[in-house]
Design an enzyme around this catalytic site. Sequence first.
Site, PDB file in Angstrom:
ATOM      1  N   HIS A  92       0.870  -1.182   0.000  1.00 28.71           N
ATOM      2  CA  HIS A  92       0.000   0.000   0.000  1.00 28.71           C
ATOM      3  C   HIS A  92       0.901   1.224   0.000  1.00 28.71           C
ATOM      4  O   HIS A  92       1.665   1.459   0.937  1.00 28.71           O
ATOM      5  CB  HIS A  92      -0.915   0.008   1.224  1.00 28.71           C
ATOM      6  CG  HIS A  92      -1.908   1.141   1.205  1.00 28.71           C
ATOM      7  ND1 HIS A  92      -3.176   1.001   0.665  1.00 28.71           N
ATOM      8  CD2 HIS A  92      -1.822   2.431   1.630  1.00 28.71           C
ATOM      9  CE1 HIS A  92      -3.826   2.141   0.763  1.00 28.71           C
ATOM     10  NE2 HIS A  92      -3.027   3.036   1.350  1.00 28.71           N
ATOM     11  N   CYS A  93       0.802   2.013  -1.051  1.00 32.00           N
ATOM     12  CA  CYS A  93       1.714   3.145  -1.245  1.00 32.00           C
ATOM     13  C   CYS A  93       1.079   4.428  -0.714  1.00 32.00           C
ATOM     14  O   CYS A  93       0.037   4.865  -1.226  1.00 32.00           O
ATOM     15  CB  CYS A  93       2.053   3.300  -2.721  1.00 32.00           C
ATOM     16  SG  CYS A  93       3.232   4.636  -3.058  1.00 32.00           S
ATOM     17  N   PRO A  94       1.675   5.062   0.291  1.00 38.15           N
ATOM     18  CA  PRO A  94       1.101   6.318   0.805  1.00 38.15           C
ATOM     19  C   PRO A  94       1.275   7.489  -0.154  1.00 38.15           C
ATOM     20  O   PRO A  94       0.533   8.466  -0.084  1.00 38.15           O
ATOM     21  CB  PRO A  94       1.880   6.542   2.105  1.00 38.15           C
ATOM     22  CG  PRO A  94       3.166   5.822   1.914  1.00 38.15           C
ATOM     23  CD  PRO A  94       2.866   4.644   1.053  1.00 38.15           C
ATOM     24  N   ASN A  97      -1.673   6.971  -2.277  1.00 35.25           N
ATOM     25  CA  ASN A  97      -2.879   6.688  -1.484  1.00 35.25           C
ATOM     26  C   ASN A  97      -3.709   5.573  -2.120  1.00 35.25           C
ATOM     27  O   ASN A  97      -4.925   5.677  -2.261  1.00 35.25           O
ATOM     28  CB  ASN A  97      -3.732   7.949  -1.321  1.00 35.25           C
ATOM     29  CG  ASN A  97      -4.803   7.788  -0.258  1.00 35.25           C
ATOM     30  OD1 ASN A  97      -4.632   7.018   0.681  1.00 35.25           O
ATOM     31  ND2 ASN A  97      -5.919   8.484  -0.421  1.00 35.25           N
TER      32      ASN A  97
END
Length: 314
Positions: A92-94, A97
Amino acid sequence: MFVWAYWQTIFTRPMNPLKEFHLSYSDKELLEREDRGESQQEILRRIARDLPIYTRTNSGAIRFCDRCQLLKPDRCHHCSVCNKCILKMDHHCPWVNNCVGFSNYKFFMLFLAYSLLYCLFITATDLQYFIKFWLAGGRAHFRLREYLNGLPDTQAKFHILFLFFSASMFSVSLASLLTYHCWLVCKNRSTLEAVRAPVYRHGTDKSGFSLGFSKNFRQVFGDEVKYWPIPVFSGLGDGCSFPTCLVNLDPEQPSLSPTRSNPVSKSGADSRQSKPLTESQSRLLTSTPSWSEIDNATDRKGASNQGMSIEQEA
């Protein structure tokens, strides 16, 4: 292309498992009535027998998500941020998002590549100004003042320095991240699989899904070369089942051979017909011998190691 790839990475919804992997109402009731873990595993094994599931938990149990109430397909993981199971989840890439998985992994790779090119372009074009700022020699103050007078204003002068340092640091970070993900594509692994190798009935195998460099690359970017640099989906497969290079597959599961269909469940009204390989998955295995032929050849040679795995070179 940079903006397009970034847009696709952000707004492409991660794919979830098909309805075949969800428990039916009767199976949910049956699972809830059982208190013992062994009995629950027997129910899950019966359901998974007709699905293309070959990976297990570290204890050898069927991978089941109690939140989504489904049997996890191979390479599928539950995202605690999105609160749902994601097919071939990488991470999950911040920064975007969004979950990076089967549906947008190619877009994420292109986003990294075009971002790196963009930062390198900014660094190269600002390099001459950076050199004039810091290599003025013995008459540094006079030359710097003379040069700065040729720029629009004082704020713009410092903005150029800040832009150079920012682009340089991002270039180093993006280069390392892109190199790492290129290595993952060549090995046909996700970030989660690189940290924790997939578990099969015979044990862990970090190269279980690797089919060779060419096939691994085409599984993400597709067969059409013209679509490789464009942020449009062109990958192979459906995200729920993947060809594997394992010699000894799970005897309780249906075969992944493109020439054989999966067996039909004998459990009556709750029977499930597993989905056959898609055309793209069959093409990945076209030049690879069938698993039954490999097993027969291995038996003739007297091999008895059930944990053996091979990697077919393209």
